[in-house]
Design a protein around this motif. Sequence first.
Motif, mmCIF file in Angstrom:
data_model
loop_
_atom_site.group_PDB
_atom_site.id
_atom_site.type_symbol
_atom_site.label_atom_id
_atom_site.label_comp_id
_atom_site.label_asym_id
_atom_site.label_seq_id
_atom_site.Cartn_x
_atom_site.Cartn_y
_atom_site.Cartn_z
ATOM 1 N N ASN A 206 -10.741 20.480 -19.192
ATOM 2 C CA ASN A 206 -9.874 19.961 -18.141
ATOM 3 C C ASN A 206 -10.708 19.308 -17.047
ATOM 4 O OD1 ASN A 206 -7.493 21.121 -19.318
ATOM 5 N ND2 ASN A 206 -8.146 23.100 -18.501
ATOM 6 N N ALA A 207 -10.089 18.391 -16.319
ATOM 7 C CA ALA A 207 -10.745 17.773 -15.162
ATOM 8 C C ALA A 207 -9.689 17.440 -14.126
ATOM 9 C CB ALA A 207 -11.498 16.513 -15.568
ATOM 10 N N SER A 208 -10.047 17.608 -12.860
ATOM 11 C CA SER A 208 -9.154 17.259 -11.756
ATOM 12 C C SER A 208 -9.519 15.876 -11.228
ATOM 13 C CB SER A 208 -9.268 18.288 -10.627
ATOM 14 O OG SER A 208 -8.850 19.567 -11.078
ATOM 15 N N ILE A 209 -8.499 15.104 -10.875
ATOM 16 C CA ILE A 209 -8.709 13.748 -10.373
ATOM 17 C C ILE A 209 -7.948 13.584 -9.066
ATOM 18 C CG2 ILE A 209 -8.320 11.290 -10.789
ATOM 19 C CD1 ILE A 209 -8.469 11.871 -13.781
ATOM 20 N N ALA A 210 -8.651 13.225 -8.013
ATOM 21 C CA ALA A 210 -8.016 12.831 -6.750
ATOM 22 C C ALA A 210 -8.002 11.306 -6.748
ATOM 23 C CB ALA A 210 -8.782 13.387 -5.564
ATOM 24 N N TYR A 211 -6.872 10.735 -7.145
ATOM 25 C CA TYR A 211 -6.833 9.296 -7.405
ATOM 26 C C TYR A 211 -6.406 8.514 -6.174
ATOM 27 C CZ TYR A 211 -5.925 4.839 -9.647
ATOM 28 O OH TYR A 211 -5.954 3.509 -9.988
ATOM 29 N N SER A 212 -7.116 7.423 -5.919
ATOM 30 C CA SER A 212 -6.771 6.466 -4.869
ATOM 31 C C SER A 212 -6.896 5.073 -5.462
ATOM 32 C CB SER A 212 -7.705 6.615 -3.667
ATOM 33 O OG SER A 212 -7.671 5.460 -2.853
ATOM 34 N N VAL A 213 -5.851 4.274 -5.338
ATOM 35 C CA VAL A 213 -5.883 2.924 -5.899
ATOM 36 C C VAL A 213 -6.972 2.097 -5.221
ATOM 37 C CG1 VAL A 213 -4.546 0.852 -6.379
ATOM 38 C CG2 VAL A 213 -3.415 3.078 -6.352
ATOM 39 N N PHE A 214 -7.043 2.186 -3.896
ATOM 40 C CA PHE A 214 -8.056 1.414 -3.183
ATOM 41 C C PHE A 214 -9.458 1.859 -3.583
ATOM 42 C CE2 PHE A 214 -10.984 0.674 0.333
ATOM 43 C CZ PHE A 214 -10.797 -0.682 0.556
ATOM 44 N N ASP B 18 -1.495 7.046 -5.534
ATOM 45 C CA ASP B 18 -2.435 7.983 -4.938
ATOM 46 C C ASP B 18 -1.917 9.411 -5.097
ATOM 47 O OD1 ASP B 18 -3.627 5.662 -4.201
ATOM 48 O OD2 ASP B 18 -3.436 5.953 -2.036
ATOM 49 N N GLY B 19 -2.836 10.325 -5.427
ATOM 50 C CA GLY B 19 -2.435 11.718 -5.578
ATOM 51 C C GLY B 19 -3.428 12.498 -6.404
ATOM 52 N N ASN B 20 -3.114 13.763 -6.627
ATOM 53 C CA ASN B 20 -3.968 14.660 -7.398
ATOM 54 C C ASN B 20 -3.396 14.847 -8.799
ATOM 55 O OD1 ASN B 20 -5.798 15.247 -5.204
ATOM 56 N ND2 ASN B 20 -4.173 16.503 -4.316
ATOM 57 N N TYR B 21 -4.252 14.706 -9.790
ATOM 58 C CA TYR B 21 -3.850 14.802 -11.184
ATOM 59 C C TYR B 21 -4.823 15.707 -11.938
ATOM 60 C CZ TYR B 21 -1.209 10.582 -9.986
ATOM 61 O OH TYR B 21 -0.370 9.671 -9.391
ATOM 62 N N THR B 22 -4.380 16.175 -13.090
ATOM 63 C CA THR B 22 -5.238 16.929 -14.001
ATOM 64 C C THR B 22 -5.166 16.281 -15.369
ATOM 65 O OG1 THR B 22 -4.898 19.020 -12.826
ATOM 66 C CG2 THR B 22 -5.670 19.161 -15.098
ATOM 67 N N VAL B 23 -6.327 16.099 -15.999
ATOM 68 C CA VAL B 23 -6.363 15.597 -17.369
ATOM 69 C C VAL B 23 -6.925 16.692 -18.267
ATOM 70 C CG1 VAL B 23 -6.501 13.146 -16.837
ATOM 71 C CG2 VAL B 23 -8.596 14.493 -16.932
ATOM 72 N N THR B 24 -6.348 16.798 -19.439
ATOM 73 C CA THR B 24 -6.780 17.774 -20.437
ATOM 74 C C THR B 24 -7.109 17.028 -21.716
ATOM 75 O OG1 THR B 24 -5.418 19.545 -19.503
ATOM 76 C CG2 THR B 24 -6.095 19.772 -21.809
ATOM 77 N N ASP C 97 0.813 -1.214 0.000
ATOM 78 C CA ASP C 97 0.000 0.000 0.000
ATOM 79 C C ASP C 97 0.850 1.269 0.000
ATOM 80 O OD1 ASP C 97 -2.335 -1.430 -0.012
ATOM 81 O OD2 ASP C 97 -2.581 -1.412 2.155
ATOM 82 N N ASP C 98 2.071 1.193 0.538
ATOM 83 C CA ASP C 98 2.917 2.384 0.589
ATOM 84 C C ASP C 98 3.333 2.849 -0.797
ATOM 85 O OD1 ASP C 98 2.759 2.345 3.322
ATOM 86 O OD2 ASP C 98 4.682 1.334 3.619
ATOM 87 N N HIS C 99 3.333 1.935 -1.761
ATOM 88 C CA HIS C 99 3.764 2.286 -3.117
ATOM 89 C C HIS C 99 2.802 1.724 -4.163
ATOM 90 C CE1 HIS C 99 7.627 3.740 -1.551
ATOM 91 N NE2 HIS C 99 7.603 2.693 -0.758
ATOM 92 N N ALA C 100 1.544 1.522 -3.771
ATOM 93 C CA ALA C 100 0.566 0.954 -4.699
ATOM 94 C C ALA C 100 0.251 1.942 -5.819
ATOM 95 C CB ALA C 100 -0.714 0.579 -3.955
ATOM 96 N N ALA C 101 -0.018 1.408 -6.980
ATOM 97 C CA ALA C 101 -0.352 2.236 -8.136
ATOM 98 C C ALA C 101 -1.378 1.499 -8.981
ATOM 99 C CB ALA C 101 0.892 2.550 -8.966
ATOM 100 N N GLY C 102 -2.164 2.258 -9.695
ATOM 101 C CA GLY C 102 -3.213 1.665 -10.522
ATOM 102 C C GLY C 102 -3.232 2.259 -11.907
ATOM 103 N N ARG C 103 -4.430 2.434 -12.414
ATOM 104 C CA ARG C 103 -4.589 2.864 -13.799
ATOM 105 C C ARG C 103 -5.642 3.964 -13.845
ATOM 106 N NH1 ARG C 103 -4.878 -1.070 -18.955
ATOM 107 N NH2 ARG C 103 -6.184 0.126 -20.349
ATOM 108 N N ASP D 34 0.693 16.039 -13.349
ATOM 109 C CA ASP D 34 0.701 15.860 -11.902
ATOM 110 C C ASP D 34 0.263 17.150 -11.221
ATOM 111 O OD1 ASP D 34 2.865 17.601 -11.920
ATOM 112 O OD2 ASP D 34 4.360 16.054 -11.520
ATOM 113 N N GLN D 35 0.299 17.151 -9.890
ATOM 114 C CA GLN D 35 -0.196 18.298 -9.137
ATOM 115 C C GLN D 35 0.626 19.551 -9.411
ATOM 116 O OE1 GLN D 35 -0.478 17.488 -4.963
ATOM 117 N NE2 GLN D 35 -1.865 19.188 -4.550
ATOM 118 N N GLY D 36 1.885 19.368 -9.795
ATOM 119 C CA GLY D 36 2.744 20.508 -10.084
ATOM 120 C C GLY D 36 2.653 20.995 -11.512
#
Length: 422
Positions: free
Chosen positions: A383-391, A353-359, A295-301, A323-325
């Motif tokens: 544009n759309a903002s995504i607060a992504y969580s693998v779980f 897990d984190g905040n992303y933006t898609v255009t 879970d500390d380094h989990a990633a998804g799609r 990414d958020q930056g």
Amino acid sequence: PGQGEVYDRLRGPEYDVSLSDSRYVECSDFEYLDDAQQYLDDYLWGLLGDDSIDPRFDPNYPTGIDPNRDGVVDCSTLYPIPYIRPATDEEAAEILGAVAVQETDENGDATFDLPAGCYYAVIGGLGYETTVEEFCLEPGETEVNEVNMGEAPGYLEKWFVPPFCDYPTPGARDIEDIDGLLEDCYRYLDWDDVSMSVSIFEGSCAEAMETGDDDTAEDLCDGPVYWGGANDLYPWEGIPYLFVTLAEGNYTLCWYGIWSYTTNQDTEDYVYVTFNCEEFSITSEETTQLVNYSDDHAAGRIDVLVLDEESQPIEGILVLLFDQGGNLLNWECTDQDGEADFDTPLDIGVYGDGNYTVTATDSAPQYGIFAGCGYDDEYETQNASIAYSVFADWDNDTFVNDDVSDGYGDPEAILALTAVAP
């Protein structure tokens, strides 16, 4: 095989995960035929989630290892990974060019009957430095050599805990409570399988390894002193477990993995663990215990769906992932179902897990991207903002790979584009 005994392979299939541009992959990039086939299998698996790509016409297909595009590697210069068995003492002596080979008994003794002459003994063992002793024998003489091997080795005991075992709140992160933690490992998912790569280096270089600073990593660390995959680890209570003997000193362990599970639609899906490293120390005759939590380094799609004003999918729209930056991470062209799926399993470039933006844009040149899509200027950019969580991605519908066209899962973002007035 065929001799009445069951032998193990030298190792499991492996390949350099930095081979990200499949168009230029060649047979010479692999040590064994099985390695090349594993790469090809992983590449084809990556295409399964995109029905718009036919391997027969895929421009990125690794034809350097499969010119026929039939899913079977054609590398006549490569051999399969060999089978192995422990050598007998006599065979070991022949292989090493030695007069004789023995293992010490429980008292640390080894005895040789040798003709008169001069010899040197090479003594080594797991976790010990190799020692060389020279000696000469006269006829009838008995030579007794006492060898000090230095500090006794220590041991690393390590568990690789599957994703979601301690979710949503990190629970028993104390080694003493590992049994209690593992009791809950399957409350969410029954994990089918895992592919892993685990390496241990001598020295402290975790940060340099994680950031890809190869020069600094080479200055700080030697090795690897251990490398293995999931098949090389022990299945302890259903999870990968590593026990290895190491000399006293400081070390860095790096690993990544892909955990597979079965969805509620009986399809196979995956949760990734991105490349990560940690440093630890080994003390003589003591056991260092570590737990790695996926879970500390989990990633998804991250899945994106692009529609028009009538909720119909739009093909050929450029979708950018930031990414958020505001840093561009990746881009994709929507397929005939209006879907853009952000994952790159071959180099584990998936997203945690984190905040992303898609255009989503039909004006690709404005972004300096020349991807073969998004050139028509028929739709306004959204544009759309995504607060992504693998779980949360899994918990929403049991799918990490959300394939809307096949009725599997919900995308992380749906963008409705407005047509540009003529």
